[in-house]
Design a protein around this motif. Structure first.
Motif, short mmCIF file in Angstrom:
data_model
loop_
_atom_site.label_atom_id
_atom_site.label_comp_id
_atom_site.label_asym_id
_atom_site.label_seq_id
_atom_site.Cartn_x
_atom_site.Cartn_y
_atom_site.Cartn_z
N ALA A 136 0.82 -1.23 0.00
CA ALA A 136 0.00 0.00 0.00
C ALA A 136 0.84 1.27 0.00
N PHE A 137 2.17 1.17 -0.04
CA PHE A 137 3.04 2.33 -0.11
C PHE A 137 3.30 2.70 -1.57
N ARG A 138 3.40 3.99 -1.85
CA ARG A 138 3.80 4.47 -3.16
C ARG A 138 4.50 5.81 -3.00
N SER A 187 -2.04 3.66 1.57
CA SER A 187 -3.47 3.34 1.66
C SER A 187 -4.34 4.44 1.07
N GLN A 188 -5.62 4.39 1.42
CA GLN A 188 -6.61 5.32 0.89
C GLN A 188 -7.66 5.59 1.94
N GLY A 189 -8.56 6.52 1.62
CA GLY A 189 -9.70 6.81 2.48
C GLY A 189 -9.30 7.20 3.89
N PRO A 190 -10.06 6.75 4.90
CA PRO A 190 -9.78 7.11 6.29
C PRO A 190 -8.41 6.64 6.76
N LYS A 191 -7.87 5.60 6.13
CA LYS A 191 -6.58 5.06 6.54
C LYS A 191 -5.41 5.73 5.81
N ALA A 192 -5.69 6.65 4.91
CA ALA A 192 -4.64 7.25 4.10
C ALA A 192 -3.65 8.03 4.95
#
Length: 538
Positions: A395-397, A421-426
């Motif tokens: 999930a890392f970029r 990640s994305q969304g609330p976990k971003a």
């Protein structure tokens, strides 16, 4: 039995009920192409150009004079507000809720009037609406007088997929209201209708104009040349399909999509957006290493409209929007059939051709020549935000962005960030480059050699912005953000041989632990951007 269709759009809902032997008596939409399309294919309906919310609030006398009493009401309020494609599902829902309540208000006014004949009603929308619709609404909730409670959610309310009703499309929709449970035609994924069944039936848009075409959804034929909005090619320019390909295959945290479309599966959800360079674009292969977008007829058949159904609009974009916003007729037919069977009524056993309106002006896109679009320079304040291509680990970029620039003053700043990640976990991290220390000194030497080799391509931030805004052809030999990211990715491919995705590196700053390959990308890109930062802007 009679039907009233609200937010009727192109008439997919009405068409399904027509095929089941029902008659749409009244329909309304506020978009003229939709009204023209509904009327053009359902000429016996009083299809009016009006606002459903306005109608729902009319005084009783005017309301009942305009809206006839019918045994069935169907409706599909605009779904943009509730769609997950609208700001990732975080868009403003207030307008959508207002239109939803307008529809329910109409249902309630007809259901609870004296001597009501309304027996069934159905609401169709995107699955996300389920989070915002209440199980029941009191008269007060809908701004009406009385003590009734309109029950909206029943046991058979829920998400239905059009592919289970014989539609060659994976399209999930939430339906609720008062109706008998429809029978699913296809229960197993192995039996669903694939996209190729549509494309094979219709054939190459520019060939075989004299052959008979078997409708891919219904048991009737038409001469190919008489099928509207199919005989044209809208080919994509390289810069268009290359962008779409990247967004489909390498869109950060989002899942990989097929490019071009996988014709062995049902089509993806047909969208109202006719964009050709987005992640949502539907793109077909065309000849050798060329690509095109679907014809309007191909989209319509994917949605299960019969091939004699006409779409009234003066452009591909308008017609595609009409198709994408519609309810798939075969799906609507299943719900109509369930009502007919519940009433003990016979359902027609063969397709009845459409009786088109004769007074409407119709634009046929057949033989329209679509020029391949030339790439145009971006506006000088174009924004950029993308990661090192095809490099996403746990999930890392690593992203390059100019979002911190002063776009009003045209003072541009380029930054490197680690995203997770994305969304609330971003999470976004910007650790100091010097805090990332590799134990392999040979790796550090390779990184420095690469950075030094790139130095003669590096320019100031403002010049980098200018080069970003050039076309691909204008940028030949120059460095733009995409070229910079591609160069870093190429370096990583050549350098990282014995390092796996499971290898991690510890740092003192957040996120404390990161994949080693991500760390390499971040360090390399940060070193390059820092060198550019030191170059004085022109």
């Amino acid at each position: 039995m009679r039907v009233a269709d609200f937010f009727c759009g192109a008439g997919g809902f009405s068409e399904g009920f027509r095929q089941a032997g029902f008659r749409t008596l009244f329909a309304v939409d506020k978009w003229l192409p939709a009204v023209n399309t509904h009327h053009g294919n359902h000429p016996h309906s009083n299809t009016v150009l009006d606002d459903v919310e306005r109608i729902s609030l009319l005084p009783d006398k005017e309301f009942h004079e305009l809206v006839p009493d019918t045994e069935i009401i169907i409706g599909s309020p605009p779904c943009v507000a509730f769609s997950n494609s609208n700001k990732s599902g975080k868009g403003d829902k207030s307008l959508g809720i207002k239109l939803l309540e307008s529809y329910l208000r109409i249902v309630a006014r007809k259901k609870y009037k004296l001597n009501s004949i309304l027996e069934y009603w159905i609401l169709e929308n995107v699955p996300n609406i389920e989070k915002f619709i209440k199980p029941s609404y009191t008269a007060n909730d809908l701004g009406l007088e009385g003590d009734f409670v309109l029950q909206v959610i029943h046991e058979n309310s829920g998400v239905y997929n059009s592919k289970n009703f014989g539609v060659a499309q994976n399209r999930k929709r939430f339906l609720c209201g008062e109706f008998p449970t429809p029978q699913l035609i296809i229960l197993e994924d192995r039996d669903v209708k694939p996209l190729k069944s549509i494309l094979n039936a219709l054939g190459d848009p520019m060939e075989s104009l004299n052959r008979l075409i078997d409708d891919p959804n219904y048991n009737f034929q038409m001469l190919s040349r008489d099928i509207t909005d199919h005989h044209f090619i809208k080919e994509l320019a390289p810069h268009e399909w290359q962008k779409a390909k990247q967004l489909k295959e390498d869109k950060g945290y989002m899942g990989r999509m097929s490019f071009p479309e996988d014709i062995n599966k049902p089509a993806r959800t047909v969208m109202a957006n006719s964009s050709v360079s987005s992640r949502e674009s539907i793109i077909y292969g065309y000849k050798n290493n060329r690509y095109r977008v679907p014809t309007v007829r191909e989209l319509a058949s994917v949605m299960s409209f019969p091939i004699d159904y006409n779409f009234f609009g003066d452009s591909r974009g308008v017609k595609s929007k009409l198709v994408g916003n519609a309810v798939p007729p075969r799906m609507a037919f299943a719900f109509a059939k369930s009502i007919a069977e519940h009433l003990g009524r016979a359902v027609p056993d063969h397709y009845r051709p459409i009786q088109h309106s004769v007074e409407s002006n119709f634009t046929n896109l057949n033989h329209t020549v679509f020029i391949i679009n030339e790439e145009k320079p971006k506006k000088d304040t174009a924004r950029f935000k993308y990661h090192i291509p095809y490099l996403i680990i746990k999930a890392f970029r690593v992203e390059l962005t100019n979002y911190k620039s002063d776009f009003d003053k045209k003072e541009f700043v380029w930054d490197v960030e680690i995203h997770k990640s994305q969304g609330p976990k971003a999470k976004i991290y910007t650790p100091l480059e010097r805090s990332i220390i590799f134990t392999d000194k040979n790796l550090e030497s390779k990184i420095q050699l690469f950075v030094d080799s790139m130095e003669h391509y590096l320019v100031s931030f403002n010049q980098f912005q200018r080069q970003h805004c050039l076309t691909s052809e204008q940028r030949l030999g120059l460095l733009g953000p995409n070229e910079l990211l591609d160069s870093v990715k190429e370096f990583i491919i050549k350098t990282v041989i014995n390092i796996t995705d499971s290898d991690v590196i510890q740092i003192k700053e957040e996120p404390k632990t990161i994949p080693t390959v991500i760390a390499i990308g971040y360090v390399v890109l940060t070193k390059l951007i820092e060198k550019m930062r030191s170059i004085e802007n022109e």
